[in-house]
Design an enzyme around this catalytic site. Structure first.
Site, PDB file in Angstrom:
ATOM      1  CG  PHE A   1      -1.928   1.189   1.041  1.00 12.23           C
ATOM      2  CD1 PHE A   1      -3.081   1.037   0.286  1.00 12.23           C
ATOM      3  CD2 PHE A   1      -1.668   2.438   1.585  1.00 12.23           C
ATOM      4  CE1 PHE A   1      -3.967   2.094   0.089  1.00 12.23           C
ATOM      5  CE2 PHE A   1      -2.553   3.502   1.385  1.00 12.23           C
ATOM      6  CZ  PHE A   1      -3.696   3.327   0.637  1.00 12.23           C
TER       7      PHE A   1
ATOM      8  CG  ASP B   1       5.728   3.857   1.780  1.00  8.05           C
ATOM      9  OD1 ASP B   1       5.670   4.511   2.847  1.00  8.05           O
ATOM     10  OD2 ASP B   1       4.764   3.778   0.987  1.00  8.05           O
TER      11      ASP B   1
ATOM     12  CE  LYS C   1      -0.167   6.482   6.847  1.00  4.99           C
ATOM     13  NZ  LYS C   1      -1.540   6.767   6.530  1.00  4.99           N
TER      14      LYS C   1
HETATM   15  C1  LIG Z   1       2.855   2.743   3.682  1.00  5.01           C
HETATM   16  C2  LIG Z   1       2.000   3.828   3.134  1.00  5.01           C
HETATM   17  N1  LIG Z   1       2.405   4.497   2.046  1.00  5.01           N
HETATM   18  C3  LIG Z   1       1.679   5.497   1.513  1.00  5.01           C
HETATM   19  C4  LIG Z   1       0.479   5.886   2.075  1.00  5.01           C
HETATM   20  C5  LIG Z   1      -0.316   6.998   1.461  1.00  5.01           C
HETATM   21  O1  LIG Z   1      -0.299   8.127   2.267  1.00  5.01           O
HETATM   22  P1  LIG Z   1      -1.416   9.255   2.066  1.00  5.01           P
HETATM   23  O2  LIG Z   1      -2.715   8.663   2.479  1.00  5.01           O
HETATM   24  O3  LIG Z   1      -0.964  10.385   2.951  1.00  5.01           O
HETATM   25  O4  LIG Z   1      -1.393   9.620   0.628  1.00  5.01           O
HETATM   26  C6  LIG Z   1       0.022   5.221   3.215  1.00  5.01           C
HETATM   27  C7  LIG Z   1      -1.270   5.585   3.836  1.00  5.01           C
HETATM   28  O5  LIG Z   1      -1.881   4.838   4.561  1.00  5.01           O
HETATM   29  C8  LIG Z   1       0.802   4.169   3.764  1.00  5.01           C
HETATM   30  O6  LIG Z   1       0.401   3.506   4.845  1.00  5.01           O
END
Ligand SMILES: Cc1ncc(COP(=O)(O)O)c(C=O)c1O
Length: 405
Positions: A146, A231, A260
């Site tokens: 994700f 990530d 976050k």
């Molecule tokens: C591992 C990871 N990458 C990217 C994202 C995407 O972040 P955003 O919702 O701020 O676009 C998330 C969101 O849950 C995430 O958990």
């Protein structure tokens, strides 16, 4: 009509239905707790075990973060655009560079934007530094990933719903099974510019790669002149009990993707890398009106200092271990596995449990604990990292009642 009913009616009538929220309308919050009516009465008080998917590691309404926000608002300077300079951005870049042990910082606003930015930097590095032929760059991605919701990102999602109806998608990505070092080695070819992965998968259900994988993957990438991109958006800033989940294996990725909790409740994100990678970006190559804005930069500067000063990774490790130990004492016919690292815990339910949603609803209605199911059969627990033992004990009582019933 109650305020909850009013809000639900308005949401039904006017809001896009891209979420299925629990019937909880949060109006006040402090630390690990939220209230659904003004006045902070116990009858309307809930323990937040989701922290906005890890965006509130410092807890709600942290006085230092609120102070930084108010001070910056009082200057009258909340956005300057990148046409001009601003002090908070400069200070934040310095701090992030020090925290990550990397030379350069690119500031954006959301997680998905930072992921997109990392992809752009990696591709450009591939063409300009590695010497990959034009338009041939390949990035290797893990299954069950994700990374956000933009077109490029959902294009390499392995979740059917995230892709359904949104094609056509961008080429140049290859999926391998999560945590599979052999598959990574096999997938790398002369056009591979990067391997991008989550060091722990939150949305997939709090899943970790086999021990040693991150180190091995980093070495394989290094040997093949491929960038290792982590990530750390959900797992970062103490969530797993270390500042970054890669720290568990003493790995410093070539690129960190952060968001976050970096903003302590405000939207800001970053890509952090060394200059030999980041220097492929020249003025005009990439940008964002709000990226690096002084308001969110000032807030993030304080939010990151709070993580460090209050030793939140250490508390996450200690309280997470305690939380998991206490959960494991709950003998439940519905639970297949309790797993986690730090205050990032997944309860995987058996098939006969009938899905995680009903447990989350029961936790909310009967025990005033807020959790959200992920992937139908997993309850994710991710409270603010400031949680105390007493608060964990309070939560355990609720989990025990719901899971043993
Ligand atoms: C591992 C990871 N990458 C990217 C994202 C995407 O972040 P955003 O919702 O701020 O676009 C998330 C969101 O849950 C995430 O958990």
């Amino acid at each position: 009509m109650t305020e909850l009913e009013r809000v639900q009616q308005l949401m039904d009538k006017y809001a896009a239905r891209n979420y299925a929220p629990l019937p909880v309308n949060i109006v006040e919050a402090q630390g690990c707790w939220v209230w659904t009516e003004p006045g902070r009465q116990d009858a309307h008080k809930y323990l937040d075990c989701l922290s906005s998917y890890g965006a509130l590691n410092q807890g709600y309404n942290h006085p230092r973060i609120v102070g930084a926000a108010l001070r910056q608002i009082a200057t009258g300077v909340t956005v300057t655009s990148r046409a001009f300079l601003n002090s908070p951005m400069a200070d934040l870049c310095q701090l992030l560079s020090q925290v990550c042990g990397k030379e350069k910082v690119l500031l954006m606003n959301t997680g998905a934007e930072a992921v997109e930015s990392a992809i752009k930097v990696a591709r450009k590095w591939g063409y300009k530094v590695k010497g990959v032929a034009d338009n041939q760059a390949k990035i290797i991605i893990s299954a069950d990933n994700f990374h956000g919701r933009t077109i490029a990102i959902v294009g390499f999602s392995t979740e059917a719903q995230y892709r359904d109806g949104f094609g056509p998608f961008a080429p140049g990505f290859e999926i391998i099974p999560y945590g599979d070092i052999k598959a990574l080695k096999n997938a790398i070819d002369e056009n591979t510019v990067a391997f991008m992965t989550e060091p722990g998968q939150g949305e997939a259900g709090v899943i970790f790669p086999p021990e040693g994988f991150l180190k091995q993957a980093y070495n394989v990438c290094k040997d093949n002149n491929v960038l290792f991109i982590a990530d750390c958006i959900q797992s970062g800033f103490g969530r797993t009990g270390k500042m970054f989940a890669c720290d568990w294996e003493n790995v410093t990725p070539d690129m960190y993707i952060l968001a976050k909790a970096m903003g302590g409740g405000y939207p800001i994100s970053a890509v952090v890398a060394d200059d030999n990678v980041m220097s492929v970006l020249k003025p005009g190559d990439h940008g964002s009106t709000f990226g690096g804005n002084p308001f969110c930069s000032a807030v993030a500067l304080e939010a990151i200092k709070v993580v460090i000063d209050e030793k939140l990774p250490e508390n996450s490790q200690k309280m997470g271990q305690y939380f998991l130990e206490e959960l494991r004492k709950i003998k439940s016919p519905y639970v297949k596995e309790y797993r986690g690292k730090g205050l990032w815990i997944g309860i995987e339910l058996t098939e006969k449990a009938g899905g995680a949603r009903r447990f989350c609803e029961k936790l909310q209605k009967e025990h005033h604990i807020l959790c959200k199911e992920t992937h139908h059969h997993i309850i994710r627990i991710a409270p603010p990292l400031i949680i105390t033992k007493q608060e964990v004990d309070w939560a355990i009582t609720g989990f025990k009642a719901v899971l043993s019933a």
